[in-house]
Write a protein that holds these residues in place. Structure first.
Motif: not given
Ligand SMILES: NC(=O)c1ccc[n+]([C@@H]2O[C@H](COP(=O)([O-])OP(=O)(O)OC[C@H]3O[C@@H](n4cnc5c(N)ncnc54)[C@H](O)[C@@H]3O)[C@@H](O)[C@H]2O)c1
Ligand SMILES: O=C(O)[C@H](O)COP(=O)(O)O
Length: 585
Positions: A360-376, A461-471
């Protein structure tokens, strides 16, 4: 109504890449999908391949170049499609894999001006990142009314008697019909059309039962309809009306076996899809008298072949797929689909999307900066992987003080995948194809919710991205358990990197980032800043994260432009710097 938020990056953005593609396992190289708003940056082009109500055409023309070309052969469609950003069809055009392939990535949305999407290859659309939207509501009443028209006209032989009188005959005894009142009608498929048919049939005094494993009993009860098993429905009905989608489960649902279990003299109405009935079996059932009459608006092959025995059968009333063909319904579906297609071309998520989650548009509006954060974060994490390591397991953690079911993370997951995969491949990723592409590449994305105490002012509050089993190219990005780990927050609306491995940093995720590991000592920031300043590279942020004073520290530097190789080398050569990496966002 709230204005939908434009999420055009979900449909359009591509960044340059620096990371070697060998990072990912099993690279089956896919054709480059170019996704631009339109060729040459002008208005997009929409191909309307079947007759569409004028109100819809007018709406499309305000935004795009509209090419109305009907009755195209497959070859002509495939040729035209490479010049089109969107395609609008009804049920008469097969939009198969070859159409998506021929579009060479330009086709971004297929609009189906109606309900059934069995003529669109959804798997291929999803694979090619093409959104499919339909118009699910505007023709419901028309289809239900046509179902009732067929039911009543079949029972009273209206079509046959009309043909007879036009042929100069007056056959009152031959065309004695049957009454509907008090008869049992089984509605198979109690969705939009089925429930409207049921409601009308109740008004005709019929006893209505329905079979639909997914329909809520209270909705049926509310209009005086009994939900029953398939067996009860087909074995007790005097009339059966079909309102199911054509799927693997419903294909040829009425066949020799099921006809044999019906009441002798049953009458069948089909305004759903021809393929739900085994047509040869129906012919046998009509000839043997199990089925007294059938009224068919839809056929397995449309138009049916000349001399089709069902169409010509004297106990069959046939119409050429007219269920949705009222003036009102056609104007309605035209507007419904035109709005969805234009919205999708603008980067909005359509409420009638068939192969993408509806947010829904209201959810998208709220998540917009987090959407950018997630991609980056995805983009940063994958650039930290050493070329040659395979990325198989990615874990995304969302820390939030919201209840677990109060956060829709599908958009965020799609953007992490976009960030992870686009920098190392030629594939364009959007909300439609993200899960498909991740799976195809053998990348398992797991999600975790961390519920924090406190009031949920922010969705996350924050998003963490982890990649396992890599150098990692930057060993300091590894967590205690050896995964590449990056963490970010939205600070005053700006996505920021707040942790790399074990080191806390604070750098806004704009432009590019230089990460250096150094022995913590005074003057380091100044040294690096002056090297960058000498080359006029604008530093947007600098931050140092350290474990303890005098020990190792990680310096994160945000830069607006990409420094030259020589400048980067000068930084790398500072003796206190032990590790160094340049990451493009
Ligand atoms: N002839 C026409 O011009 C015309 C017009 C509109 C719709 N249709 C067709 O009518 C059908 C129904 O359209 P709708 O808008 O009501 O769709 P809908 O999605 O609202 O309803 C379909 C219903 O079928 C049910 N269903 C699915 N699988 C089933 C199964 N195996 N057994 C029993 N029920 C099952 C679903 O739960 C759903 O409630 C579709 O095939 C659509 O394409 C035809
Ligand atoms: O699924 C539908 O909406 C109907 O079958 C209508 O199909 P049409 O748009 O080809 O009339």
């Amino acid at each position: 109504m709230a204005t939908p938020l434009s999420l055009s990056s979900l449909f359009t953005s591509r960044l340059n890449t620096t990371t070697p593609s060998s990072v990912f396992p099993i690279q089956r190289r896919r054709r480059i999908i170019l996704v631009t708003s339109s060729a040459g940056g002008g208005k997009p082009t929409i191909l309307v391949a079947e007759k569409l109500g004028q109100a819809g055409i007018d709406l499309l023309k305000k935004y795009a170049n509209v090419d109305c070309s009907y009755d195209l052969s497959l070859e002509e469609l495939c040729t035209k499609i490479s010049l089109c950003d969107a395609l609008i069809v009804r049920s008469g055009t097969k939009v198969g894999r070859d159409v998506f392939e021929s579009s060479r990535g330009r086709l971004k949305v297929v609009g189906r001006a109606g309900v059934g999407i069995d003529n669109v290859d959804l798997a291929a659309a999803t694979e090619y990142g093409c959104l499919v939207v339909n118009a699910p509501t505007a023709n419901t009443v028309a289809a239900a009314e046509h179902g009732i028209a067929l039911l009543t006209s079949m029972a009273r032989n209206v079509a046959q008697a009309d043909a007879s009188i036009k042929a100069g005959k007056w056959m009152r005894n031959k065309y004695v019909g049957v009454s509907l009142v008090g008869k049992t009608l089984a509605v198979l498929g109690f969705g939009k059309v089925g429930s409207e048919v049921a409601r009308r049939a109740r008004g005709l005094g019929m006893h209505v039962i329905t079979h639909d494993p997914y329909a809520p009993a209270d909705r049926a009860r509310a209009i005086g309809v009994e939900l029953v098993s398939f067996e009860v429905a087909i074995s007790t009905a005097d009339f059966i009306s079909l309102h199911l989608p054509l799927t693997a489960a419903t294909s040829k649902m009425l066949n020799d076996e099921t006809f044999a279990r019906m009441k002798k003299g049953v009458r069948i109405v089909n305004v759903a899809r021809g393929g739900v009935i085994d047509e040869e079996a129906l012919l046998r059932a009509l000839d043997s008298g199990i089925v007294a009459q059938a009224a068919l608006d839809v056929f397995t092959v449309e138009p049916p072949v000349k001399d089709n025995k069902l169409v010509l059968h004297e106990n069959v009333t046939a119409t050429p797929h007219l269920g949705a063909s009222t003036m009102e319904a056609q104007e309605g579906v035209a507007i419904e689909v035109a709005e969805a297609v234009v919205g999708a071309l603008r980067g909005e998520l359509a409420a009638t999307a068939v192969n993408a989650p509806m947010v829904p548009p209201e959810v998208m509006r709220e998540l917009k900066p987090y959407v950018v954060l997630a991609e980056k974060l995805g983009r940063l994490a994958v650039q930290l992987v050493t070329g040659g390591s395979g990325v198989y397991a990615v874990k995304v953690t969302y820390a939030s003080s919201r209840a677990p079911d109060d956060l829709d993370t599908r958009l965020l997951r799609a953007m992490v995948i976009k960030g992870l995969i686009e920098p190392i491949s030629s594939v364009f990723i959007n909300l439609v194809n993200s899960d498909y592409i991740a799976k195809q590449r053998g990348v398992k994305i797991s999600e975790e919710r961390m519920v924090l105490d406190g009031t949920p002012a922010n969705p996350i509050e924050y998003i963490t991205v982890r990649i396992a089993n890599v150098e990692s190219r930057f060993a300091s990005a590894l967590s205690e358990s050896g995964e590449i780990k990056v963490e970010g927050r939205v600070k005053q609306g700006v996505p920021s990197l707040t942790k790399v491995g074990l080191f806390g940093v604070d750098v806004s995720l704009e432009g590019s980032v230089i990460l250096c590991r150094q022995v913590d000592q005074p003057g380091m920031i100044g040294k690096v800043a002056s090297i960058l300043g000498d080359e006029n590279v604008n530093v947007s942020f600098m931050s140092v994260g350290r474990i303890a004073p005098g020990q190792q520290a990680v310096m994160a530097i945000g830069v607006d432009e990409q420094p030259s190789k020589e400048t980067l080398k000068k930084i790398e050569d500072i003796s206190a710097i032990e590790e160094f990496v340049f990451l493009k966002l």
